[in-house]
Motif scaffolding. Sequence first.
Motif, mmCIF file in Angstrom:
data_model
loop_
_atom_site.group_PDB
_atom_site.id
_atom_site.type_symbol
_atom_site.label_atom_id
_atom_site.label_comp_id
_atom_site.label_asym_id
_atom_site.label_seq_id
_atom_site.Cartn_x
_atom_site.Cartn_y
_atom_site.Cartn_z
ATOM 1 N N TYR A 107 0.842 -1.203 0.000
ATOM 2 C CA TYR A 107 0.000 0.000 0.000
ATOM 3 C C TYR A 107 0.869 1.243 0.000
ATOM 4 O O TYR A 107 2.088 1.158 0.103
ATOM 5 N N GLU A 108 0.224 2.350 -0.136
ATOM 6 C CA GLU A 108 0.801 3.644 0.220
ATOM 7 C C GLU A 108 -0.302 4.499 0.827
ATOM 8 O O GLU A 108 -1.477 4.313 0.530
ATOM 9 N N GLU A 109 0.128 5.430 1.658
ATOM 10 C CA GLU A 109 -0.823 6.337 2.320
ATOM 11 C C GLU A 109 -0.618 7.757 1.834
ATOM 12 O O GLU A 109 0.478 8.119 1.430
ATOM 13 N N ALA A 110 -1.666 8.536 1.949
ATOM 14 C CA ALA A 110 -1.520 9.961 1.663
ATOM 15 C C ALA A 110 -2.403 10.726 2.632
ATOM 16 O O ALA A 110 -3.526 10.316 2.911
ATOM 17 N N ILE A 111 -1.868 11.804 3.143
ATOM 18 C CA ILE A 111 -2.643 12.684 4.015
ATOM 19 C C ILE A 111 -2.737 14.033 3.334
ATOM 20 O O ILE A 111 -1.728 14.620 2.956
ATOM 21 N N LEU A 112 -3.968 14.496 3.150
ATOM 22 C CA LEU A 112 -4.164 15.791 2.500
ATOM 23 C C LEU A 112 -4.790 16.750 3.496
ATOM 24 O O LEU A 112 -5.798 16.436 4.111
ATOM 25 N N ASP A 113 -4.175 17.897 3.636
ATOM 26 C CA ASP A 113 -4.705 18.919 4.536
ATOM 27 C C ASP A 113 -4.948 20.184 3.743
ATOM 28 O O ASP A 113 -4.039 20.716 3.116
ATOM 29 N N ARG A 154 0.915 14.937 2.265
ATOM 30 C CA ARG A 154 2.040 14.225 2.879
ATOM 31 C C ARG A 154 2.019 12.783 2.386
ATOM 32 O O ARG A 154 0.996 12.108 2.444
ATOM 33 N N ILE A 155 3.144 12.355 1.895
ATOM 34 C CA ILE A 155 3.272 10.969 1.416
ATOM 35 C C ILE A 155 4.562 10.377 1.964
ATOM 36 O O ILE A 155 5.364 11.095 2.565
ATOM 37 N N GLY A 156 4.753 9.085 1.718
ATOM 38 C CA GLY A 156 5.920 8.421 2.284
ATOM 39 C C GLY A 156 6.982 8.009 1.283
ATOM 40 O O GLY A 156 8.103 7.700 1.667
ATOM 41 N N THR A 157 6.640 8.019 0.003
ATOM 42 C CA THR A 157 7.622 7.537 -0.979
ATOM 43 C C THR A 157 8.544 8.675 -1.379
ATOM 44 O O THR A 157 8.093 9.682 -1.916
ATOM 45 N N THR A 213 1.360 5.380 -4.735
ATOM 46 C CA THR A 213 1.219 6.651 -4.027
ATOM 47 C C THR A 213 0.246 7.550 -4.775
ATOM 48 O O THR A 213 -0.602 8.224 -4.178
ATOM 49 N N GLY A 214 0.400 7.556 -6.097
ATOM 50 C CA GLY A 214 -0.492 8.389 -6.908
ATOM 51 C C GLY A 214 -1.951 8.049 -6.679
ATOM 52 O O GLY A 214 -2.813 8.939 -6.564
#
Lengths: 775, 292, 172
Positions: free
Chosen positions: A467-473, A483-486, A537-538
């Motif tokens: 997986y990948e996660e994304a946090i959007l603020d 914010r992403i992790g890759t 991630t995308g």
Amino acid sequence: MKQVGRRQLRMEDDTLIVGAGRFVDDIQIPGMHHVVLVRSSMASALLRSVDVTAARTAPGVVAVFTAADLTERAKILPDGHPSALMKHHRGPPILAESCVRYVGEPIAAVVATDAYLAEDAAELVDIEYEALQAVVNPEKAIAAGSPLVHHDVPSNIGTQIPVSKGDVTQAFASAPVVVKQRVEIHRGAGGAMETRGIVAHWNTASRRMMVWNVSQVPYVQRTVIADALGLPERAVQVINDDIGGGFGYKGLLYVEDLLIPYLAHKLNLPVKWIEDRREHLIASYQERTQHHDLEMALDDDGLIIGIRGRFIHDHGAYSPWGPTVPLLTVVNIPGPYKVPHYNVEAVIVYTNCVPVAPVRGAGRPQAVYAMERLLDSAARQLKMDPVELRHKNLIQADEYPFDVGFVSRDGTRRIYDSGNVPALLDRAVSIIDRDARLREQTELRKQGRYIGIGVACVVEESGLGPYEEAILDMELDGKVTVRIGTPSHGQGQRTVFAQIVAEELAIPFEDVTVLTGDTDNVKYSIGTFASRAGIVTGSAVLNGARELRDRVLKFAATTLQANESELFLDESTVRDKSDPGKSISYSEIVHLAVGDSGRPLSLRDFGPGMSARSSFSPSTNVFPTGSHAAVVEVDIRTGKVNILKYAAVEDFGNVINPLIVDGQVIGGVAHGIGNTFLERVKHDDSGQILTGTFADYLMPTTLDVPRIDVDYLATVCPLNPLGMKGAGQGGTIPVAAVISAAVENALEPFGVRLAHVPFSESELLDLIQSSGASQ
Amino acid sequence: MKPAPFKYAAARSLDEAISLIQRFGEDCRVIAGGQSLMAMMNLRTARPSVIVDIARIEELGQWRKEPDGIVIGAMVRQRKLETDTELRAALPLLADAVGSIGHVATRSRGTIVGSLCHADPAAELPVCAVALDATLVLQSKNGEREVPAAEFFKGVFTTNTRDDELVTAVRFPTPADRTLTAFDEIARRQGDFAMVSTACTARLDNTGAFEDVRLVFGGVGDIPVRATEAERSLIGAKPDQECMTNAGIIAAAALSPYDDIHATSQYRKSIAAVLTERVLQRTLDSSQEKAH
Amino acid sequence: MSEPRDEIDISLTVNGSGHSRTVPARLTLADFLRGTLGMTGTHVGCEHGACGACTVLIDGTMARSCLTLAVQADGAEIVTVEGLATDGALHPIQTAFKSCHALQCGFCTPGFLISSVALLNENPNPTEQEIREWLSGNLCRCTGYQFIVDAVLLAAEKLKNPDPSPAVALSE
């Protein structure tokens, strides 16, 4: 404004073009010391003694560490990429203790006030070796009587990975045509312009270990460092602001990843280690050599019945990342072709050389080379046009999804999702104007000039899970932070993902900031490798953007007392189609969502803030495809090859930023050209590296890479919301196969057969002269 | 990769430089352009305890025409051979070779004399120096001596320079009338050291036959190698493909090049033959260029 | 008579600003710029003069700063990538690199920018071949060079015909 699909210029460039990038060697911390590693000068030896007394008292030195100074939990490097397929996994020791197994293996670490003094002191470390016989050739390593790299790994065989489908015995027994080939493929070193490096700082105030490195997989380092130092994960932060190229080998786990933070922790001093170029060419993981013995069975019409055989893979002295490379080779040999019966075994062999782990392409260039050479051989035997032979065997557009018949690297069933490789091949052939070139070939031969044409087709797996996660603020000013992790190492993730968000939320591209390269950003991330970030991630970013969009619309609908279906997003504002007077800006929305101090939240049911947290978890791989074609001219008196035209036609599915993808393909082809002519890691029989600087390990320059014609024919990927397939490696994978085919075609009048790559002018001229070509 | 410790002195005059070299002898190295020396020092394969910088000695940065030739001071950069039209006209062989020497950045700092002193077996300028019968001018406390190029290069990175001597200039004698020259090489990539390089000077008599030929090879031995037999085979011959091919065969047969990771000995011999033909042809073509 | 010393006082200008320091004899110019002066725009890729990432201008001439001692640069005027923009305006080569996607990871970029500026200073109308030859001493692993060549051609155009309007946000 349409953002996805736009040739958007990169926001990363603004700092890089003024020299304001922040690469690991740019990090300066007050009190920072420098580490220089003392590395083995022997390929196989017992360490009788490591005397650091003189080094310890050298000017500027604060400490010299050997294996004896490491705690138990910091002695062996954990397996970074565990695989049940690796029967005899052997992880490297962080610092060699009783013996050394390759030239370059770290033995001691000198910590001094500056790098110059550290290097001086490193020379004073006195090591007494008891030389053992080394084995550097993988075929010799499995032969009876070979020295053992690990005393308890019989015949130096780390593991064997057989992959099969159907019944090859039966298939070959009745096959009218069988071609046999032995090929040797060498892939060389990574060669990013930035070498590896780590800065580690134990922050006593926050009681956290801060580590800056160049890793494509920073969360792997976070876990390993935390474990080695006995810290909880939250106490380790891994940061990479700018990485100067990754190419796969920076997405792996090295002993330095654990050692440098260990030193910082133990000494309570910030420390920096920067790999120098010589170290990189000696001690960074590389791909190196495979020897393939394969057979292809066909019917009289040229339809492939089966492939069988085995290959020997030089794995180096340890297995820090499992059998990834040879596993990818063995599952990729069939490529985009229909192969009803298949049985190939990968034999993974330990040698006294630096460990082998992925470099851009990761085992697939070897597979494509082996397959394409078999096809050319078959075409010759069947007296069939090599392009026609490929067309006969390529998976057709209406045959997707196509079950290859075995499992992929990730353990899932290998099912190609979509594609149309015949169309790619046709396009590639058309770009180089093959028919005209074939006529030209005939004419030029009369003048004693030799041009040749080659093609190759490729499919690769990408978009790996889990997986990948994304946090959007969305923030008070209406702009969005993602914010992403890759981490990004040149492929422009910050730009590409900003494009996705900008389009989804109808805000200017400049108003989206993507933060990556900091393990504090999201809880977990797998990393940037295997062409996965764009997709995984995308897709996480897209999912997050859609969630945020929904939240914005619902919030606006309630606030405006409007019908949600009437609302639309336009330039950071929510507007009502049916009532132009009704609108609310994102900034206003966020203010409302954040509330005023001491007062109730206006929309309590919504909860505070305007954020979304999302992820994407792929079910299986996706499969980009490509077809390349090349026209070359060979000077039969000097062995020099000139690439006259090179076409790369790719199917990466939907592409978010075609400009960036162009760059990936062209850069990838350049790397492949290096792999075809120039890039070879050479050892002598005792395991000493002969290619330890850029004077001997040759990289392609502006004069070695022609203009590449790039084109795309996309079939949308059905397996992720972006419809995307991954573009990082497709440029590199088929190059050696294509150019080898073209050179062989040019030299057809002399019957020269190319069966190894890279080949230098000297090696090619030798083949030409042995064939009896007239001078 | 950082250099080992050393002490540094910037000599302001020739006397000062020579005094320092005399004083420190084999422990000291002279730095001019530094393109070869610094790489070796960074790799710690060279570890002088003293570096004498001669870059600030103004007279060394000049070249001049003398009645019997061109004298190039030790600090004249290789790039001058690309940008100074007068120098290029006076030394067409060097002008022809310079594009093959490293890259523009290294030629901007590296010096002509420096490359000669470094004496890399695969370097281009030593080959040209031998082809043109250059002499190296060496100075010490005891005075000046001149060493012909043919005696200057002794072995790999080894020249006929004593520990107390500074090479201050290289002198290229004025060539005989109607001398034609050409240089060619084959390297792995442009700018790399040559696998084989060739310098040629030739004169044709009034019947158009070769009157005088010099063929020198680099990259095929420890020092530049003159192909005397091949040269002899051309004297009196009309320049046609046959005699040039023949010269190539003779030249190659007389060579015993080394094997290395970039090319085999056999390869070097093969391309030496090809380069002989090419460089002879280019030498002849250069007369056409001169005529225009 | 100058006595050989371990440490030397040097004064030089970098991007127009004067600096005086006492430096170890063996400190390379690259490490002086990056470490002593904290100007990390110049990058170190190989330390043996093969990759060109460390290229700066010394008195207007291209030089590999890893092959230059800081003490050799005493009295010189150095230009690094940080000095290419003037009065906040980017040099046309910088905007061209961005608009042509001539960089990916950006590590080799400072060396390419300086080398390209040196080329255009000497030859305002380079052909593609001339550009490739001039830049053949600069290595890039990411781009395959094609867009770098495009950028130099574009910058040459812009220098001949200065564009009064700001750089466009999109490539053409």
